[in-house]
Design an enzyme around this catalytic site. Structure first.
Site, short mmCIF file in Angstrom:
data_model
loop_
_atom_site.label_atom_id
_atom_site.label_comp_id
_atom_site.label_asym_id
_atom_site.label_seq_id
_atom_site.Cartn_x
_atom_site.Cartn_y
_atom_site.Cartn_z
N CYS A 96 0.87 -1.18 0.00
CA CYS A 96 0.00 0.00 0.00
C CYS A 96 0.91 1.22 0.00
CB CYS A 96 -0.97 -0.02 1.18
SG CYS A 96 -0.18 0.05 2.81
N LEU A 97 0.45 2.33 0.52
CA LEU A 97 1.25 3.56 0.44
C LEU A 97 2.54 3.46 1.25
CD1 LEU A 97 1.50 6.44 -0.62
CD2 LEU A 97 0.26 7.22 1.42
#
Length: 364
Positions: A96-97
């Site tokens: 994810c980020l």
């Protein structure tokens, strides 16, 4: 490092390891990696709602809202997509980020579905920072710049040399008003990522010196990575000096014959021809002010005449009627002026083959 995570970013990019990017589509569109597939945990509107909840009510409330929004059939469909990817690419990773909550939730849901799949430690941010550092490091290595008038084959030579950095290829643009290709340009981040991965792979092969084409700050809508551009401004310059007739032949082949065939192959004969015609018109229109409106109109008339002859099956030779004056009156004087400001950095001049041999045998 845990088997459930990896921070070996170099190996991921060297081997194009398949990646699941669980960020929202809007995040993926802003910047991603060529080996990544976007299979989001939350869609854009879901992420937006959870983000507002997080700011107003904290993490616990945001997680609860996320579980409400991604539940039932939506949750099952997303898990099914992840499972299919994991089965197809068992050597991959997910991220994810920042390698935080969304990665761990995805990993947990997969585990509950009977699939163990590792995540990338630090997520997208860590991998992106790693690639930025690659571009920064390359900018400190020996670099030479290939110059020459339009049609000299600079890009071709860059791609032919094992230590060439094809910035235009990464940008999907040839760097002039007629520079667009059949592929649309991507975001600045994606451009920089492509450059870095290409450099990383070359470094892994033992390459530690580079050549690039003489570029401005921008290539279409993309900006040359700052550190590389700054290094180009002090680098030694080699200049291709090929005959005008050969340069004209290259330009006609690349910008007329290849592009017209490419447009028609991609879009069909009729629509492809319209798009090809628009491409040439747009390129000439973009420099109309520099040409002067009277000269622009004269060249436009020659372009329209050439397109008519080409469409009637009479070949592309008529395009020389606007290409020749455009080179002689616009592109050649412009590049000669630009080159004159760099004359103290020129270390070699010669035709295409001579420049290639010089660079291949250069050990400095």
């Amino acid at each position: 490092m845990s088997a459930n995570s990896s921070a070996d970013y170099q190996q991921i990019f060297l081997h194009d390891i398949p990646l699941i990017d669980v960020r929202a589509p809007v995040e993926f569109a802003q910047g991603a990696f060529a080996c990544a597939t976007n299979l989001p945990l939350m869609m854009d509107e879901e992420r937006h709602a959870v983000g507002i909840c997080y700011k107003q009510q904290g993490q616990k409330a945001a997680i609860e809202l996320g579980e409400q929004l991604v539940s039932g059939d939506a949750r099952e469909q997303r898990i099914a997509q992840w499972r299919t990817f994991c089965q197809q690419y068992p050597q991959g990773f997910l991220y994810c980020l920042r390698g935080g909550l969304r990665s761990h939730i995805t990993q947990q849901w997969l585990r509950q579905a009977g699939v163990e799949y590792p995540l990338v430690k630090g997520g997208y941010k860590a991998m992106r920072n790693f690639l930025i550092s690659v571009n920064q490091k390359v900018a400190t290595m020996p670099l030479k710049v290939i110059g020459g008038n339009t049609g000299s084959g600079k890009t071709r030579l860059v791609t032919e040399l094992p230590f060439g950095i094809d910035l235009e290829g990464a940008a999907k643009h040839r760097g002039s008003s007629f520079g667009r290709t059949l592929e649309n340009q991507s975001t600045q981040i994606n451009f920089e990522n492509r450059v870095a991965v290409s450099l990383l792979k070359k470094q892994h092969q033992g390459i530690c010196r580079w050549v690039v084409e003489d570029e401005g700050k921008t290539i279409g809508s993309n900006h040359v990575p700052l550190e590389i551009y700054e290094s180009m401004q002090t680098a030694s310059l080699v200049v291709i000096e090929d005959p005008f007739e050969l340069r004209l032949l290259r330009l006609k082949e690349e910008y007329i014959n290849t592009m017209s065939a490419g447009f028609q192959q991609q879009y069909g004969e009729d629509d492809g021809w319209v798009r090809f015609s628009h491409y040439l018109h747009h390129g000439l229109f973009a420099i109309r002010k520099r040409l002067g409106m009277e000269r622009y109109q004269a060249l436009l008339n020659e372009l329209d005449s050439a397109l008519h002859h080409q469409q009637m099956g009479q070949g592309s030779d008529k395009h020389e009627n606007w290409l020749v004056p455009l080179l002689i009156e616009y592109y050649d004087p412009m590049y000669s002026y630009q080159l004159s400001k760099k004359s103290d950095r020129i270390i070699f001049r010669g035709d295409y083959n001579a420049v290639r041999d010089f660079l291949l045998n250069d050990n400095h």
